[in-house]
Design a protein around this motif. Structure first.
Motif, PDB file in Angstrom:
ATOM      1  N   LEU A 157       0.683  -1.049   0.010  1.00 18.26           N
ATOM      2  CA  LEU A 157       0.046   0.018  -0.109  1.00 18.26           C
ATOM      3  C   LEU A 157       0.937   1.184  -0.108  1.00 18.26           C
ATOM      4  CD1 LEU A 157      -3.077   0.708   0.057  1.00 18.26           C
ATOM      5  CD2 LEU A 157      -2.820   0.872   2.461  1.00 18.26           C
ATOM      6  N   SER A 158       1.750   1.106   0.607  1.00 18.91           N
ATOM      7  CA  SER A 158       3.056   2.378   0.725  1.00 18.91           C
ATOM      8  C   SER A 158       3.347   2.853  -0.562  1.00 18.91           C
ATOM      9  CB  SER A 158       3.819   2.157   1.776  1.00 18.91           C
ATOM     10  OG  SER A 158       3.603   2.075   3.196  1.00 18.91           O
ATOM     11  N   ALA A 159       3.672   1.579  -1.350  1.00 20.14           N
ATOM     12  CA  ALA A 159       4.052   1.718  -2.717  1.00 20.14           C
ATOM     13  C   ALA A 159       3.293   2.270  -3.859  1.00 20.14           C
ATOM     14  CB  ALA A 159       5.076   0.503  -3.000  1.00 20.14           C
ATOM     15  N   PHE A 160       2.078   1.901  -3.569  1.00 19.54           N
ATOM     16  CA  PHE A 160       0.836   2.194  -4.504  1.00 19.54           C
ATOM     17  C   PHE A 160       0.921   3.729  -4.765  1.00 19.54           C
ATOM     18  CE2 PHE A 160      -3.696   2.852  -5.507  1.00 19.54           C
ATOM     19  CZ  PHE A 160      -3.712   1.744  -6.489  1.00 19.54           C
ATOM     20  N   ASP A 161       0.610   3.787  -6.055  1.00 15.38           N
ATOM     21  CA  ASP A 161       0.462   5.558  -6.420  1.00 15.38           C
ATOM     22  C   ASP A 161      -0.624   5.871  -6.936  1.00 15.38           C
ATOM     23  OD1 ASP A 161       0.528   4.100  -8.848  1.00 15.38           O
ATOM     24  OD2 ASP A 161       2.563   5.188  -9.587  1.00 15.38           O
ATOM     25  N   GLY A 162      -1.712   5.211  -6.427  1.00 15.33           N
ATOM     26  CA  GLY A 162      -3.122   5.394  -6.924  1.00 15.33           C
ATOM     27  C   GLY A 162      -3.918   5.937  -5.725  1.00 15.33           C
ATOM     28  N   PRO A 163      -5.324   6.420  -6.070  1.00 15.17           N
ATOM     29  CA  PRO A 163      -6.090   6.638  -4.968  1.00 15.17           C
ATOM     30  C   PRO A 163      -6.310   5.707  -3.727  1.00 15.17           C
ATOM     31  CG  PRO A 163      -7.078   7.502  -7.077  1.00 15.17           C
ATOM     32  CD  PRO A 163      -5.935   6.491  -7.405  1.00 15.17           C
ATOM     33  N   ILE A 164      -6.337   6.313  -2.700  1.00 14.41           N
ATOM     34  CA  ILE A 164      -6.436   5.284  -1.463  1.00 14.41           C
ATOM     35  C   ILE A 164      -7.818   5.777  -0.597  1.00 14.41           C
ATOM     36  CG2 ILE A 164      -5.424   4.161   0.560  1.00 14.41           C
ATOM     37  CD1 ILE A 164      -2.871   4.497  -0.749  1.00 14.41           C
ATOM     38  N   VAL A 165      -8.831   5.118  -0.247  1.00 16.76           N
ATOM     39  CA  VAL A 165      -9.773   5.706   0.609  1.00 16.76           C
ATOM     40  C   VAL A 165      -9.867   4.806   1.654  1.00 16.76           C
ATOM     41  CG1 VAL A 165     -12.268   6.235   0.826  1.00 16.76           C
ATOM     42  CG2 VAL A 165     -11.181   6.920  -1.121  1.00 16.76           C
ATOM     43  N   GLY A 166      -9.849   5.157   2.882  1.00 15.90           N
ATOM     44  CA  GLY A 166     -10.118   4.280   4.026  1.00 15.90           C
ATOM     45  C   GLY A 166     -11.748   4.662   4.691  1.00 15.90           C
ATOM     46  N   LEU A 167     -12.516   3.473   4.952  1.00 13.55           N
ATOM     47  CA  LEU A 167     -13.740   3.955   5.573  1.00 13.55           C
ATOM     48  C   LEU A 167     -13.577   3.351   6.797  1.00 13.55           C
ATOM     49  CD1 LEU A 167     -15.892   2.598   2.415  1.00 13.55           C
ATOM     50  CD2 LEU A 167     -15.412   5.257   3.054  1.00 13.55           C
ATOM     51  N   CYS A 168     -14.090   4.137   7.936  1.00 16.10           N
ATOM     52  CA  CYS A 168     -14.370   3.913   9.269  1.00 16.10           C
ATOM     53  C   CYS A 168     -13.039   2.960   9.702  1.00 16.10           C
ATOM     54  CB  CYS A 168     -15.592   2.784   9.479  1.00 16.10           C
ATOM     55  SG  CYS A 168     -16.112   2.834  10.973  1.00 16.10           S
ATOM     56  N   GLY A 169     -13.198   1.880   9.858  1.00 12.86           N
ATOM     57  CA  GLY A 169     -11.942   0.948  10.432  1.00 12.86           C
ATOM     58  C   GLY A 169     -10.819   1.288   9.654  1.00 12.86           C
ATOM     59  N   GLY A 170     -10.932   1.403   8.163  1.00 15.15           N
ATOM     60  CA  GLY A 170     -10.051   1.601   7.326  1.00 15.15           C
ATOM     61  C   GLY A 170      -9.319   2.895   7.455  1.00 15.15           C
ATOM     62  N   TYR A 171     -10.097   3.866   7.907  1.00 14.81           N
ATOM     63  CA  TYR A 171      -9.644   5.181   8.151  1.00 14.81           C
ATOM     64  C   TYR A 171      -8.742   5.088   9.521  1.00 14.81           C
ATOM     65  CZ  TYR A 171      -9.928  10.013   9.985  1.00 14.81           C
ATOM     66  OH  TYR A 171      -9.742  11.344  10.300  1.00 14.81           O
TER      67      TYR A 171
ATOM     68  N   TYR B 173     -14.984   8.575   8.407  1.00 11.61           N
ATOM     69  CA  TYR B 173     -16.086   7.500   9.276  1.00 11.61           C
ATOM     70  C   TYR B 173     -17.179   7.271   8.707  1.00 11.61           C
ATOM     71  CZ  TYR B 173     -13.160   6.932  13.430  1.00 11.61           C
ATOM     72  OH  TYR B 173     -12.002   6.744  14.222  1.00 11.61           O
ATOM     73  N   LEU B 174     -17.469   8.078   7.571  1.00 18.34           N
ATOM     74  CA  LEU B 174     -18.870   8.326   6.908  1.00 18.34           C
ATOM     75  C   LEU B 174     -19.007   7.088   6.229  1.00 18.34           C
ATOM     76  CD1 LEU B 174     -21.323   9.966   6.349  1.00 18.34           C
ATOM     77  CD2 LEU B 174     -20.440  10.709   4.336  1.00 18.34           C
ATOM     78  N   HIS B 175     -19.988   5.937   6.288  1.00 15.85           N
ATOM     79  CA  HIS B 175     -20.536   5.125   5.830  1.00 15.85           C
ATOM     80  C   HIS B 175     -21.402   5.451   4.766  1.00 15.85           C
ATOM     81  CE1 HIS B 175     -18.705   1.906   8.066  1.00 15.85           C
ATOM     82  NE2 HIS B 175     -19.020   2.275   9.256  1.00 15.85           N
ATOM     83  N   ASP B 176     -21.690   4.749   3.541  1.00 13.89           N
ATOM     84  CA  ASP B 176     -22.595   4.992   2.523  1.00 13.89           C
ATOM     85  C   ASP B 176     -22.029   6.198   1.709  1.00 13.89           C
ATOM     86  OD1 ASP B 176     -24.409   3.116   2.336  1.00 13.89           O
ATOM     87  OD2 ASP B 176     -25.941   4.401   3.313  1.00 13.89           O
ATOM     88  N   LEU B 177     -20.510   6.428   1.917  1.00 17.63           N
ATOM     89  CA  LEU B 177     -20.044   7.622   1.089  1.00 17.63           C
ATOM     90  C   LEU B 177     -20.418   7.560  -0.421  1.00 17.63           C
ATOM     91  CD1 LEU B 177     -18.085  10.094   1.143  1.00 17.63           C
ATOM     92  CD2 LEU B 177     -16.213   8.472   0.527  1.00 17.63           C
ATOM     93  N   PHE B 178     -20.077   6.368  -0.878  1.00 18.85           N
ATOM     94  CA  PHE B 178     -20.093   5.978  -2.145  1.00 18.85           C
ATOM     95  C   PHE B 178     -21.491   6.049  -2.845  1.00 18.85           C
ATOM     96  CE2 PHE B 178     -15.870   4.385  -1.440  1.00 18.85           C
ATOM     97  CZ  PHE B 178     -15.081   5.489  -2.281  1.00 18.85           C
ATOM     98  N   ALA B 179     -22.749   6.003  -1.964  1.00 19.24           N
ATOM     99  CA  ALA B 179     -23.930   6.050  -2.199  1.00 19.24           C
ATOM    100  C   ALA B 179     -24.374   7.300  -2.775  1.00 19.24           C
ATOM    101  CB  ALA B 179     -24.856   5.476  -1.182  1.00 19.24           C
ATOM    102  N   ASN B 180     -23.547   8.427  -2.393  1.00 21.53           N
ATOM    103  CA  ASN B 180     -23.899   9.630  -2.868  1.00 21.53           C
ATOM    104  C   ASN B 180     -23.359  10.004  -4.143  1.00 21.53           C
ATOM    105  OD1 ASN B 180     -25.017  11.278  -0.213  1.00 21.53           O
ATOM    106  ND2 ASN B 180     -23.406   9.802   0.461  1.00 21.53           N
TER     107      ASN B 180
END
Length: 492
Positions: free
Chosen positions: A328-342, A435-442
């Motif tokens: 993940l540290s070497a990855f150069d694209g967009p990264i999104v963390g949701l809740c626990g992922g954040y 922390y916002l769940h349903d982010l991509f439902a918008n």
């Protein structure tokens, strides 16, 4: 005697289609001006939703929307959320009670759970004409018949008619139906009004001899054979997750060639929760959501989303042990963390022993966002509406977004940093946490994320703004009304 009629949609096993059938019946009745409410006495799911009174399982939240009623904790009075090492968090009437083993639940909390379930059903029955109750797993678990809250107890205290649902996808459907009926307590066997076979593919006429013999043997009518179809309702638990590397929405129409679709990689952490956050992305034409093992390379990924977790600390340690942190540290694209992922994306987690099953007080995070999370026994459960200031992977998005938060702990910045919402979340050019769940439902958030991922990948392809799916509640209703004899069930 309850005021309302209750129909219990029970199953021969887990993941046979009970939730879809229940949602379809709810929408069917609501569209005919029948006052209907969903109900599930006890749910076990890592996918939950926030209501004004607290948490409920996602299926009852979805079914309430299908029934066109506001979701409440009465729709799912008892919720068990697995958290690892044989423990689950017990939620009663929307509120967290304790983290405990199955033995502790039955020895110390069973009577309270049964009382809460009965009272919730009583309140719903007084306010509605029909209750569509959903069972859990198999109604024929003979080792649990003396403490089966969602099936046996519900059928009895609700005076319910039982609709038995069986899945033909895995084979053995008639053996499952006959065996289930044979193992039911006598009083429940008398309540079975009919059976429904789900996930059928092929020529219906080839099934007819089996249906006829089943009805002759048991006296139970087969009221419907429902074809294999996914209406797009959020899934209840990880049983429904696609295989590693598989599509998150089977049969989704990309609208573009597979070679042009962007791939969003989602690490399949051991305690994944609320993975329904990814379904709006997976249903977007041109987007492929792939659940990948923690040891996977990210070479083929265009973006990464770290999902929610019921045990952030243990899943973070699992990511690190598998080497996913380095990838993940070497990855150069967009990264999104949701809740626990954040929480995982930050510098560290303190008071980690409160949430994790280990005893470490501080655990280093992935270090991709300058934030720190401190766990506490307090839990946030709320519906939220926030102004989106598009930054990082959501750059260009503006407007108000809606969703919900369910989490323990608070996350604070350690330095000046962009925030996607006023005083909430954190973002750099390529990484965003919320922390916002349903982010991509918008629409605004989802469209911006897809556009920015395409730009980062250097792709000239543009995908549609829409999600590419019909209304899932209407699709569930059509499955039921087109293929189930509701008149024989007394619901037409």
């Amino acid at each position: 005697m309850p005021d309302a009629r209750t129909v219990l949609v029970a199953g021969t096993a887990s993941h046979v289609g009970k939730s879809t059938i229940a949602a379809g019946i709810c929408r069917y009745l609501a569209d005919r001006s029948v006052s209907v409410a969903p109900y599930k006495a006890q749910n076990m799911s890592t996918n939950a939703r926030a209501t004004p009174g607290g948490e409920i399982g996602v299926s009852q939240y979805v079914q309430a929307r299908a029934a066109r009623v506001p979701p409440t904790t009465d729709h799912n009075p008892v919720l068990l959320k697995p958290r690892g090492d044989g423990e689950s968090q017990l939620i009663v009437d929307g509120q967290a009670v304790a983290d405990l083993s199955a033995g502790q639940y039955y020895d110390e909390h069973w009577d309270d759970a049964l009382t809460a379930a009965r009272e919730a059903h009583r309140r719903l029955a007084a306010a509605h004409d029909v209750i569509v109750a959903e069972g859990a797993g198999s109604i024929a678990e003979i080792n649990l018949h003396d403490r089966d809250l969602a099936n046996v107890e519900t059928a009895r205290f609700a005076d319910a008619d039982v609709l038995l649902v069986a899945d033909i996808e895995r084979g053995g459907v008639f053996a499952s139906l006959v065996g289930t009926l044979a193992l039911l307590p006598a009083d429940l066997r008398e309540r079975v009004a009919g059976a429904v076979i789900t996930k059928f593919r092929g020529d219906r006429s080839l099934l007819a001899p089996g249906v006829d013999e089943f009805e002759d043997r048991t006296g139970v009518p087969v009221l419907g054979v429902v074809p294999y179809d996914d209406p797009g309702l959020p899934e209840e638990d990880s049983v429904a997750l696609p295989p590693v590397g598989g599509r998150a929405v089977e049969g989704a129409d990309d609208g573009v060639a597979d070679a042009d679709a962007i791939t969003v990689a989602v690490p399949r952490v051991p305690h994944i929760s609320n993975f329904t956050d990814l379904q709006p992305l997976a249903a977007t034409p041109g987007v492929r959501v792939a659940y990948v093992p923690l040891s996977a390379s990210l070479a083929d990924a265009d973006a990464v989303v770290l999902p929610g977790s019921k045990n952030t600390v243990d899943d973070l340690l699992a990511l690190r042990e598998a080497g996913f942190d380095a990838a993940l540290s070497a990855f150069d694209g967009p990264i999104v963390g949701l809740c626990g992922g954040y929480q995982m994306l930050g510098e560290r987690i303190t008071n980690a022993d409160i949430e994790g099953t280990g005893d470490s007080e501080t655990v280093a995070g992935l270090g991709l966002l300058p934030v720190e999370t401190a766990f506490s026994p307090d839990k946030t459960v709320e519906r939220v509406s926030r102004r989106l200031d598009g930054v990082g992977p959501l750059a260009g998005a503006t407007g108000v977004v809606e969703g919900y938060e369910i989490h323990m702990g608070e996350t604070e910045p350690l330095d000046d940093i962009d925030r996607p919402f006023p005083s909430s979340g954190a973002a750099t050019d390529d990484v965003l946490g919320t922390y916002l769940h349903d982010l991509f439902a918008n629409d605004e958030a989802r469209t911006a994320f897809v556009k920015n991922t395409l730009d980062a990948a250097g792709s000239d392809v543009r995908v549609d703004r829409g999600r590419g799916r019909d209304d899932p509640y209407d699709r569930a209703e059509a499955l039921v009304t087109d293929h189930v004899d509701l008149e024989s069930l007394g619901l037409r």
